[in-house]
Scaffold this motif. Structure first.
Motif: not given
Length: 186
Positions: A51-53, A63-67, A94-95, A172-174
């Motif tokens: 999860a990411y957000g 979390g990789l994306i927030n990192t 959101e999902d 990509e959108r997230g």
């Protein structure tokens, strides 16, 4: 109805239990709840993918994306354990929330994988983060750790069949939405 998130897939759960305290804890917690379901407890157990957000931590295991976005915003480097080919199923918060609301509305119970069913390599996510942010993110690679699993992509057929649910936000959108939030908090 109780909602529990064990954060793993069934396949990975058995292997992680052998390699980490976190895996053992998740396996035991889920087992206890499943026993209680058999005794009449109404519970919804979520196994979300990566999860990411917003408001997620950004240090190492959070979390990789927030990192990556934290590194892009502050000009820091990140650490990657492995060669970057490891695949994960990344899902926008959101999902997950949409699944929870749908599950509660329909009084669903039992264990559900909650993911996109699409794998992206760490390297793909790094490249996408650089493209979205317009920043060159410095990455330091280290050998893979013993507890690391090469590929984790969830099978969410039960969620499709039982609730008609599937993830709707592409990675990509997230990531674009999340980066916009990072910028707005500047």
């Amino acid at each position: 109805c109780s909602i529990v998130s064990s954060g793993t897939t069934g396949r990975w759960l058995a292997r992680s239990a052998q390699n980490s305290q976190s895996g053992i804890s998740k396996q035991q917690s889920e087992g206890l709840i499943l026993d209680r379901i058999n005794q009449g407890l109404h519970a919804l157990i979520l196994r979300p993918s990566n999860a990411y957000g917003m408001h997620q931590g950004h240090i190492h295991k959070n979390g990789l994306i927030n990192t990556l976005f934290h590194a892009a915003k502050y000009g820091e480097a990140i650490q990657v354990f492995g060669d970057g080919s490891e695949q994960r199923d990344y899902i926008y918060i959101e999902d997950i929330l949409n699944f929870v609301f749908l599950g509660l509305e329909n009084e669903a119970q039992g264990v559900f994988n909650v993911g996109t069913e699409v794998g992206h390599s760490v390297e793909q996510i790094i490249n996408l983060a650089q493209q979205i942010t317009g920043k060159d993110i410095q990455v330091h690679y280290f050998p893979s750790r013993p507890e690391n699993v090469k590929n984790i992509v969830l099978d969410c057929r039960k969620a499709h069949k039982t609730l008609g649910w599937s993830a709707s936000v592409s990675v990509e959108r997230g990531m674009e939405l999340l980066w916009r939030s990072w910028i707005e908090l500047a």
